[in-house]
Design an enzyme around this catalytic site. Sequence first.
Site, short mmCIF file in Angstrom:
data_model
loop_
_atom_site.label_atom_id
_atom_site.label_comp_id
_atom_site.label_asym_id
_atom_site.label_seq_id
_atom_site.Cartn_x
_atom_site.Cartn_y
_atom_site.Cartn_z
N ARG A 1 -4.10 -2.96 -8.84
CA ARG A 1 -5.47 -2.89 -8.29
C ARG A 1 -6.55 -3.17 -9.33
NH1 ARG A 1 -5.20 1.91 -3.77
NH2 ARG A 1 -3.76 0.77 -2.42
N ASP B 1 -18.65 7.08 2.63
CA ASP B 1 -17.48 6.78 1.80
C ASP B 1 -17.95 6.67 0.36
OD1 ASP B 1 -14.48 5.56 2.68
OD2 ASP B 1 -15.09 5.12 0.63
C1 LIG Z 1 -7.30 5.55 3.87
S1 LIG Z 1 -9.05 5.51 4.03
C2 LIG Z 1 -9.26 6.47 5.51
C3 LIG Z 1 -10.16 5.78 6.52
C4 LIG Z 1 -10.29 6.51 7.86
N1 LIG Z 1 -10.81 7.83 7.71
C5 LIG Z 1 -8.99 6.52 8.60
O1 LIG Z 1 -8.34 7.57 8.71
O2 LIG Z 1 -8.57 5.47 9.09
C6 LIG Z 1 -9.54 6.66 2.76
C7 LIG Z 1 -11.00 6.52 2.34
O3 LIG Z 1 -11.37 7.65 1.55
C8 LIG Z 1 -12.30 7.22 0.60
N2 LIG Z 1 -12.41 8.19 -0.51
C9 LIG Z 1 -11.51 8.46 -1.49
N3 LIG Z 1 -12.00 9.36 -2.35
C10 LIG Z 1 -13.23 9.70 -1.89
C11 LIG Z 1 -14.24 10.60 -2.35
N4 LIG Z 1 -14.08 11.32 -3.45
N5 LIG Z 1 -15.37 10.69 -1.63
C12 LIG Z 1 -15.55 9.96 -0.51
N6 LIG Z 1 -14.64 9.08 -0.03
C13 LIG Z 1 -13.48 8.96 -0.72
C14 LIG Z 1 -11.76 5.88 0.15
O4 LIG Z 1 -12.75 5.06 -0.45
C15 LIG Z 1 -11.24 5.29 1.46
O5 LIG Z 1 -12.13 4.41 2.06
#
Ligand SMILES: C[S@@+](CC[C@H](N)C(=O)[O-])C[C@H]1O[C@@H](n2cnc3c(N)ncnc32)[C@H](O)[C@@H]1O
Length: 290
Positions: free
Chosen positions: A55, A163
């Site tokens: 990545r 996000d």
């Molecule tokens: C796998 S996606 C989940 C998307 C959606 N909620 C779903 O279930 O389909 C996880 C998301 O969490 C976000 N994320 C990770 N760490 C985070 C943080 N500390 N604060 C906010 N968002 C975060 C990532 O950028 C990513 O877009």
Amino acid sequence: MAPARQTLAPAALSIPQAPREFEFSDADFRALAKIAYEHAGITLPEAKKNLVYGRLSRRLRTLGLFSFEDYRRYLVENGEQELELFINALSTNHTKFFREEHHFHHFVSDVVAPFAAAHPSGGRLRIWSAGCSTGEEPHTIALILHAELKNIASRDVRILATDIDTDVLRRAAQGVFSAESAASVPAKYRGALSKSDDGESVTVDRGVCSLITFGRLNLMDDWPVRGPFDAIFCRNVMIYFDQPTKARLVERFTDLLRVGSWLYIGHSESLIGSHPRLKLSGRTIYRRTA
Ligand SMILES: C[S@@+](CC[C@H](N)C(=O)[O-])C[C@H]1O[C@@H](n2cnc3c(N)ncnc32)[C@H](O)[C@@H]1O
């Protein structure tokens, strides 16, 4: 004398690794994993080393760097600006429309229907999609609200979608998705989707998109967010956090839920043990009780 039995040394058995484009030592991995944890709460166990390499390699190429040691130095020297791009590169963004569909059946029957019954017109409804990625989750919620609620424009209905990753937020706010990804939207909720002339993409109608407010929010930081919420979706986000971080987040989400309202979490994130203010009320669905 019998000949000594030949044994193959472990090294001879191992499959030779292709040389890496960039030097990436264990110390580099540990240092970067520590930054990801301290800044975003993301835990990166040793098994994720190749994933981290993959990545971040593109970032090194873009910057014209030759090793991860150079990148670590660059990250320290460029502070917040590079930190944002570092987290963007590392975060896992997989998502889809109507993911874990049972949550949306519950959302319709236990959030939207009671709201509509209590408020034939008007009324205030607040939903938060925390960790919304490229937007399929908040747009799923918006498509449902648009289809299920009469005169939605005259009601005080808002979806907050946040996000940490600014790249995905930019895409989410456009409201344009591949036709393939929108294929999982049930016919009943497709009314606000328009297909492009070439049939390759769909656009969510402006009026529906405008129910959503997108914003960058790191869940590890303070939240400039005012509740109370009628439902919070934080799904497939806490999976990357350790248990104390996850427990702290659940407390903070609970504080922002109206008593009687709902927290939806991802399928592999169920809360361990009983919680004094949340009651398990379905698969990975929790209701604030006190
Ligand atoms: C796998 S996606 C989940 C998307 C959606 N909620 C779903 O279930 O389909 C996880 C998301 O969490 C976000 N994320 C990770 N760490 C985070 C943080 N500390 N604060 C906010 N968002 C975060 C990532 O950028 C990513 O877009």
